[in-house]
Scaffold this active site. Structure first.
Site, PDB file in Angstrom:
ATOM      1  N   PRO A 244      49.598  44.476 -56.705  1.00  0.00           N
ATOM      2  CA  PRO A 244      51.019  44.662 -56.111  1.00  0.00           C
ATOM      3  C   PRO A 244      51.748  43.253 -56.391  1.00  0.00           C
ATOM      4  O   PRO A 244      51.646  42.282 -55.905  1.00  0.00           O
ATOM      5  CB  PRO A 244      50.820  44.926 -54.785  1.00  0.00           C
ATOM      6  CG  PRO A 244      49.496  44.111 -54.372  1.00  0.00           C
ATOM      7  CD  PRO A 244      48.721  44.271 -55.556  1.00  0.00           C
TER       8      PRO A 244
ATOM      9  N   ASP B 126      50.882  37.700 -57.445  1.00  0.00           N
ATOM     10  CA  ASP B 126      50.015  38.819 -56.791  1.00  0.00           C
ATOM     11  C   ASP B 126      50.512  38.752 -55.282  1.00  0.00           C
ATOM     12  O   ASP B 126      50.240  37.771 -54.589  1.00  0.00           O
ATOM     13  CB  ASP B 126      48.657  38.641 -56.997  1.00  0.00           C
ATOM     14  CG  ASP B 126      47.689  39.637 -56.446  1.00  0.00           C
ATOM     15  OD1 ASP B 126      48.161  40.283 -55.450  1.00  0.00           O
ATOM     16  OD2 ASP B 126      46.651  39.739 -56.906  1.00  0.00           O
ATOM     17  N   HIS B 127      51.290  39.568 -54.598  1.00  0.00           N
ATOM     18  CA  HIS B 127      51.550  39.780 -53.135  1.00  0.00           C
ATOM     19  C   HIS B 127      50.523  39.793 -52.406  1.00  0.00           C
ATOM     20  O   HIS B 127      50.967  39.479 -51.003  1.00  0.00           O
ATOM     21  CB  HIS B 127      52.917  40.833 -53.208  1.00  0.00           C
ATOM     22  CG  HIS B 127      53.616  40.190 -52.344  1.00  0.00           C
ATOM     23  ND1 HIS B 127      53.843  39.415 -51.164  1.00  0.00           N
ATOM     24  CD2 HIS B 127      55.180  40.668 -51.977  1.00  0.00           C
ATOM     25  CE1 HIS B 127      54.818  39.101 -50.621  1.00  0.00           C
ATOM     26  NE2 HIS B 127      55.889  39.858 -50.925  1.00  0.00           N
ATOM     27  N   ARG B 128      49.554  40.079 -52.892  1.00  0.00           N
ATOM     28  CA  ARG B 128      48.229  40.069 -51.591  1.00  0.00           C
ATOM     29  C   ARG B 128      47.984  38.599 -51.336  1.00  0.00           C
ATOM     30  O   ARG B 128      47.500  38.584 -50.135  1.00  0.00           O
ATOM     31  CB  ARG B 128      47.087  40.572 -52.407  1.00  0.00           C
ATOM     32  CG  ARG B 128      47.268  42.310 -52.719  1.00  0.00           C
ATOM     33  CD  ARG B 128      45.865  42.946 -53.539  1.00  0.00           C
ATOM     34  NE  ARG B 128      45.786  41.962 -54.721  1.00  0.00           N
ATOM     35  CZ  ARG B 128      44.574  42.134 -55.611  1.00  0.00           C
ATOM     36  NH1 ARG B 128      43.968  43.339 -55.397  1.00  0.00           N
ATOM     37  NH2 ARG B 128      44.573  41.740 -56.807  1.00  0.00           N
TER      38      ARG B 128
END
Length: 492
Positions: free
Chosen positions: A286, A462-464
């Site tokens: 994401p 990476d938004h995680r």
């Protein structure tokens, strides 16, 4: 002997066969190059681990071969010596069977059966390639295909009145023998160096149309470059062109045939692997992005000053090297940016080192070699290493080790005149920095309008594991270092 694809690097599970350097029937020496393969975007030449005669090529150029899968079969001296011995024993076995038949009529059926079986085995061993047994051995993919073509009737096998045509029998005869109906085509294909075969596939040139100047008339890369400078013949059709449509008379005013409007290029090599990596990135990561436009004037002045010093004499000092140094300094302040998401163990792995990837555009496609342990490199070292890996990538000499193991990547789209971009994060990394074009623009400097060097930086992450705050703070830190590059002097 069967040569299986070796492990070409840690974590590499397969390789794509680029070209063969040998043909069936060739005699190879120990450690002679037999094929070129491509894996992790690097091209590697495979040496043969034993000497002998090439019996069978088990893959075609463009095939993806798994590590440990059979690639080629070579008959070594010991195997080749057994074949004549087996053939010599067949007549003796036949004579012994005949003698037994005369002495014991009651055993005629058994002896005849045994003789027939022995003769059948000998015939089978003579019909297959040297060094292999009868039909209990595994059948290759091309042999199965040839057998299927021989068994299936051709479209013209039966006429409309039910009278069989004689052509299927001729087709079956052509398919008999060694089990390969394309052996003659294989042996008759134009002689060319492996590099020339690969280039011909990439540019869509038929090697049969090129006059070779290499050893024994082989087509070389220089021959292909010369052909590209010359106009193609009117009847030349590139090998990647789509097949022509049905030869029906087109009505007046009809559009051109599909073959004149489209070109089909097989997805292979670097493009195939890049596509797989980007699909994995888009599907599993994401991604979010942030941007900043910054005054690059101080950095440009510093670069001009450093180029005139003895330290950078003979080096090409570019803005990319200074951006790389600022990025490494910012990564030491924000170590979470140099991490990756371990899905299998449900862990965020933070790396306390930086293998800095530098995206390089080459004729074969986009490559990303990385600078190992870049966190300890000075600005001069970065300048040297960026030039070195870029030259390796453009020259096709980058190894799998050069192209794997990256932790953070920088891509420079500014060289194409683009303000910025939104790159996809490479799998196994957490972020990628995009450097846009550096150009003079109107800018408010010290409360006055002035013409300054300005650029835009973009960060995809990476938004995680990286929040918007972390990504923004990291990018702002890189921009501040470039706006006031004197703060880098203590770390250069």
């Amino acid at each position: 002997m069967e040569f299986r694809l070796p492990d070409l690097g840690e974590g590499l599970a397969d390789a794509e066969l680029v070209s063969w350097a040998v043909r069936v029937g060739d005699v190879v020496e120990l450690n002679q190059t037999i094929a070129d393969v491509e894996t992790a975007k690097a091209q590697v030449s495979l040496p043969c681990p034993f000497a002998g005669t090439v019996l069978e090529l088990l893959a075609e150029p463009g095939d993806t071969v798994l590590v440990g899968a059979p690639l080629i079969r070579v008959g070594v001296a010991a195997e080749s010596a057994t074949a004549p011995a087996e053939s010599a024993t067949a007549p003796a076995e036949s004579d012994a069977a005949a003698a037994e038949t005369a002495a014991a009529p009651a055993e005629t059926t058994t002896a005849a059966s045994g003789t027939a079986g022995s003769a059948k085995t000998a015939a089978e061993r003579q019909s297959v390639l040297v060094g292999y047994g009868p039909d209990s051995e595994p059948v290759s993919r091309r042999a199965r295909a040839a057998a299927a073509r021989a068994a299936a009737p051709e479209p013209e096998a039966a006429l409309s009145n039910g009278t069989p045509d004689a052509r299927p029998a001729e087709s079956a005869t052509r398919s008999a023998g060694s089990g390969f109906d394309d052996d003659r085509m294989r042996l008759a294909r134009p002689a060319a160096t492996p590099g020339a075969r690969k280039l011909a596939r990439e540019i869509g040139v038929d090697l049969a149309s090129i006059t070779g100047t290499g050893p024994e008339g082989a087509v070389t890369v220089d021959d292909l470059h010369g052909a590209r400078r010359e106009p193609l013949a009117a009847d030349h059709i590139p090998i990647h062109t789509a097949p022509p449509v049905s030869p029906m008379r087109a009505p007046a005013g009809a559009r051109p045939a599909a073959s004149e409007r489209e070109t089909r290029t097989p997805i292979s090599g670097i493009r195939k692997r890049t596509a797989a990596a980007m699909v994995a990135s888009a599907q599993h990561i994401p991604q979010a992005g942030t941007f900043v436009t910054t005054d690059f004037t101080g950095s440009m002045e510093l670069l001009d000053h450093l180029r005139a010093t003895p330290t950078f004499a003979g080096l090409t000092l570019t803005p990319l090297a200074l951006v790389a140094k600022a990025t490494l300094v910012a990564l030491s302040e924000f170590p979470e940016i140099s991490s990756y998401w371990d899905e299998s163990n449900q862990e965020i792995v933070t790396k306390h080192y930086v293998n800095l990837g530098i995206a390089v555009a080459t004729e074969r496609g986009l490559l990303v070699p990385n600078l190992k342990e870049a966190q300890g490199l000075s600005l001069r070292d970065l300048c040297q290493e960026i030039g070195r890996v870029a030259e390796l990538a453009r020259g096709g000499a980058a190894t799998p080790a050069d192209l794997t193991g990256g932790t953070f990547t920088i891509t420079n789209v500014g060289v194409f005149g683009v303000d910025t971009g939104v790159p996809l994060v490479n799998p196994g990394e957490a972020a990628i920095l995009c450097l846009g074009s550096i150009r003079k623009r109107p800018w408010v400097h010290r409360d006055e309008l002035a013409v300054r060097w300005v650029t835009t930086l973009g960060l995809s992450f990476d938004h995680r594991m990286i929040d918007g705050e972390q990504g923004s703070r990291f990018l702002a830190s890189v921009a501040a270092l470039l706006e006031d590059p004197l703060t880098l002097l203590g770390r250069v």
